[in-house]
Design a protein around this motif. Structure first.
Motif, PDB file in Angstrom:
ATOM      1  N   PHE A 102       0.839  -1.185   0.000  1.00 59.65           N
ATOM      2  CA  PHE A 102       0.000   0.000   0.000  1.00 59.65           C
ATOM      3  C   PHE A 102       0.879   1.242   0.000  1.00 59.65           C
ATOM      4  N   GLU A 103       0.703   2.095  -1.006  1.00 61.72           N
ATOM      5  CA  GLU A 103       1.464   3.329  -1.078  1.00 61.72           C
ATOM      6  C   GLU A 103       0.878   4.338  -0.093  1.00 61.72           C
ATOM      7  N   ALA A 104       1.762   5.010   0.625  1.00 65.19           N
ATOM      8  CA  ALA A 104       1.313   5.932   1.671  1.00 65.19           C
ATOM      9  C   ALA A 104       2.292   7.091   1.795  1.00 65.19           C
ATOM     10  N   VAL A 105       1.873   8.098   2.543  1.00 65.64           N
ATOM     11  CA  VAL A 105       2.737   9.196   2.958  1.00 65.64           C
ATOM     12  C   VAL A 105       2.726   9.187   4.479  1.00 65.64           C
ATOM     13  N   VAL A 106       3.910   9.238   5.095  1.00 68.07           N
ATOM     14  CA  VAL A 106       3.991   9.255   6.556  1.00 68.07           C
ATOM     15  C   VAL A 106       4.770  10.470   7.024  1.00 68.07           C
ATOM     16  N   LEU A 107       4.381  10.960   8.183  1.00 63.93           N
ATOM     17  CA  LEU A 107       5.112  12.010   8.876  1.00 63.93           C
ATOM     18  C   LEU A 107       5.759  11.339  10.082  1.00 63.93           C
ATOM     19  N   ILE A 108       7.079  11.238  10.042  1.00 60.67           N
ATOM     20  CA  ILE A 108       7.841  10.581  11.104  1.00 60.67           C
ATOM     21  C   ILE A 108       8.487  11.665  11.952  1.00 60.67           C
ATOM     22  N   THR A 150      11.110  11.618  18.945  1.00 60.01           N
ATOM     23  CA  THR A 150      10.680  11.990  20.291  1.00 60.01           C
ATOM     24  C   THR A 150      11.774  11.567  21.267  1.00 60.01           C
ATOM     25  N   ASP A 151      11.628  11.934  22.528  1.00 50.43           N
ATOM     26  CA  ASP A 151      12.595  11.499  23.547  1.00 50.43           C
ATOM     27  C   ASP A 151      12.620   9.982  23.666  1.00 50.43           C
ATOM     28  N   ALA A 152      11.482   9.342  23.400  1.00 44.24           N
ATOM     29  CA  ALA A 152      11.378   7.892  23.537  1.00 44.24           C
ATOM     30  C   ALA A 152      11.709   7.151  22.244  1.00 44.24           C
ATOM     31  N   GLY A 153      11.922   7.844  21.141  1.00 43.94           N
ATOM     32  CA  GLY A 153      12.204   7.173  19.870  1.00 43.94           C
ATOM     33  C   GLY A 153      11.597   7.938  18.706  1.00 43.94           C
ATOM     34  N   TRP A 154      10.426   7.510  18.244  1.00 41.95           N
ATOM     35  CA  TRP A 154       9.764   8.166  17.123  1.00 41.95           C
ATOM     36  C   TRP A 154       8.272   7.850  17.123  1.00 41.95           C
ATOM     37  N   THR A 155       7.526   8.690  16.430  1.00 33.42           N
ATOM     38  CA  THR A 155       6.102   8.443  16.162  1.00 33.42           C
ATOM     39  C   THR A 155       5.887   8.643  14.674  1.00 33.42           C
ATOM     40  N   ALA A 156       4.851   8.039  14.137  1.00 36.13           N
ATOM     41  CA  ALA A 156       4.556   8.199  12.713  1.00 36.13           C
ATOM     42  C   ALA A 156       3.058   8.155  12.488  1.00 36.13           C
ATOM     43  N   ASP A 157       2.579   9.121  11.730  1.00 40.51           N
ATOM     44  CA  ASP A 157       1.186   9.160  11.296  1.00 40.51           C
ATOM     45  C   ASP A 157       1.199   9.193   9.786  1.00 40.51           C
ATOM     46  N   GLY A 158       0.235   8.526   9.165  1.00 35.87           N
ATOM     47  CA  GLY A 158       0.241   8.479   7.711  1.00 35.87           C
ATOM     48  C   GLY A 158      -1.143   8.361   7.117  1.00 35.87           C
ATOM     49  N   ARG A 159      -1.129   8.382   5.785  1.00 30.07           N
ATOM     50  CA  ARG A 159      -2.372   8.224   5.036  1.00 30.07           C
ATOM     51  C   ARG A 159      -2.058   7.501   3.743  1.00 30.07           C
ATOM     52  N   LEU A 160      -3.036   6.776   3.249  1.00 30.29           N
ATOM     53  CA  LEU A 160      -2.883   6.104   1.962  1.00 30.29           C
ATOM     54  C   LEU A 160      -2.879   7.139   0.845  1.00 30.29           C
ATOM     55  N   VAL A 161      -2.190   6.839  -0.235  1.00 28.55           N
ATOM     56  CA  VAL A 161      -2.112   7.721  -1.390  1.00 28.55           C
ATOM     57  C   VAL A 161      -3.030   7.175  -2.478  1.00 28.55           C
ATOM     58  N   GLY A 213     -11.230   6.040   9.622  1.00 30.27           N
ATOM     59  CA  GLY A 213     -11.713   5.173   8.552  1.00 30.27           C
ATOM     60  C   GLY A 213     -10.603   4.241   8.144  1.00 30.27           C
ATOM     61  N   HIS A 214     -10.391   4.117   6.838  1.00 26.72           N
ATOM     62  CA  HIS A 214      -9.352   3.208   6.355  1.00 26.72           C
ATOM     63  C   HIS A 214      -8.213   3.941   5.668  1.00 26.72           C
ATOM     64  N   ASP A 215      -8.258   5.270   5.582  1.00 25.86           N
ATOM     65  CA  ASP A 215      -7.223   6.014   4.872  1.00 25.86           C
ATOM     66  C   ASP A 215      -6.088   6.491   5.770  1.00 25.86           C
ATOM     67  N   ARG A 216      -6.357   6.749   7.038  1.00 29.65           N
ATOM     68  CA  ARG A 216      -5.337   7.297   7.939  1.00 29.65           C
ATOM     69  C   ARG A 216      -4.966   6.260   8.990  1.00 29.65           C
ATOM     70  N   PHE A 217      -3.711   6.373   9.461  1.00 32.75           N
ATOM     71  CA  PHE A 217      -3.223   5.387  10.421  1.00 32.75           C
ATOM     72  C   PHE A 217      -2.084   5.975  11.237  1.00 32.75           C
ATOM     73  N   ARG A 218      -1.800   5.318  12.340  1.00 32.66           N
ATOM     74  CA  ARG A 218      -0.639   5.615  13.185  1.00 32.66           C
ATOM     75  C   ARG A 218       0.225   4.358  13.182  1.00 32.66           C
ATOM     76  N   LEU A 219       1.534   4.553  13.155  1.00 27.40           N
ATOM     77  CA  LEU A 219       2.466   3.428  13.158  1.00 27.40           C
ATOM     78  C   LEU A 219       3.196   3.362  14.488  1.00 27.40           C
ATOM     79  N   ILE A 220       3.329   2.165  14.986  1.00 30.50           N
ATOM     80  CA  ILE A 220       4.084   1.884  16.208  1.00 30.50           C
ATOM     81  C   ILE A 220       5.154   0.871  15.829  1.00 30.50           C
ATOM     82  N   GLU A 221       6.386   1.088  16.313  1.00 34.65           N
ATOM     83  CA  GLU A 221       7.428   0.122  15.969  1.00 34.65           C
ATOM     84  C   GLU A 221       7.110  -1.236  16.575  1.00 34.65           C
TER      85      GLU A 221
END
Length: 109
Positions: free
Chosen positions: A23-29, A32-43, A82-90
């Protein structure tokens, strides 16, 4: 805090040789002090692609996040809008290793 927005792909593997979803997506990574966070959406996802992502997330939300520079990290996808946006956790492997190769974590080893 540093952040980067990047086009990427979420790959879902049934086993070491069979990829069932890409699935092609765009993420904003963001670091943070604890590592990283990422939010994204499908393209430009079609209804079928959104349904496929939802089905695979329901089966097992573990995906491989693949960036433009071919770096990869194992993640867990949490759909948020819905199904277009998501959050990523390592995703922590069974060996206890996790993390983005490009992001160093602070703290003792």
């Amino acid at each position: 805090m540093e952040s980067i927005e990047s086009r990427c792909w979420l790959d879902w593997w049934a086993n070491a040789t069979t990829m069932l979803g890409c699935f092609e997506a765009v993420v904003l990574i963001t670091t943070t002090d604890a590592g990283w966070t990422a939010d994204g959406r499908l393209v430009d996802a079609t209804g079928d692609e959104r349904e496929s992502l939802a089905l695979l997330c329901d089966l097992d939300p573990a995906f491989t996040l693949r960036l433009n520079d071919d770096s990869m990290v194992e993640v867990v996808v949490h759909r948020t809008d819905g199904h277009d946006r998501f959050r990523l956790i390592e995703r922590v492997s069974r060996s206890g290793q996790a993390g983005f190769p490009a992001v160093e974590k602070a703290g003792p080893d």
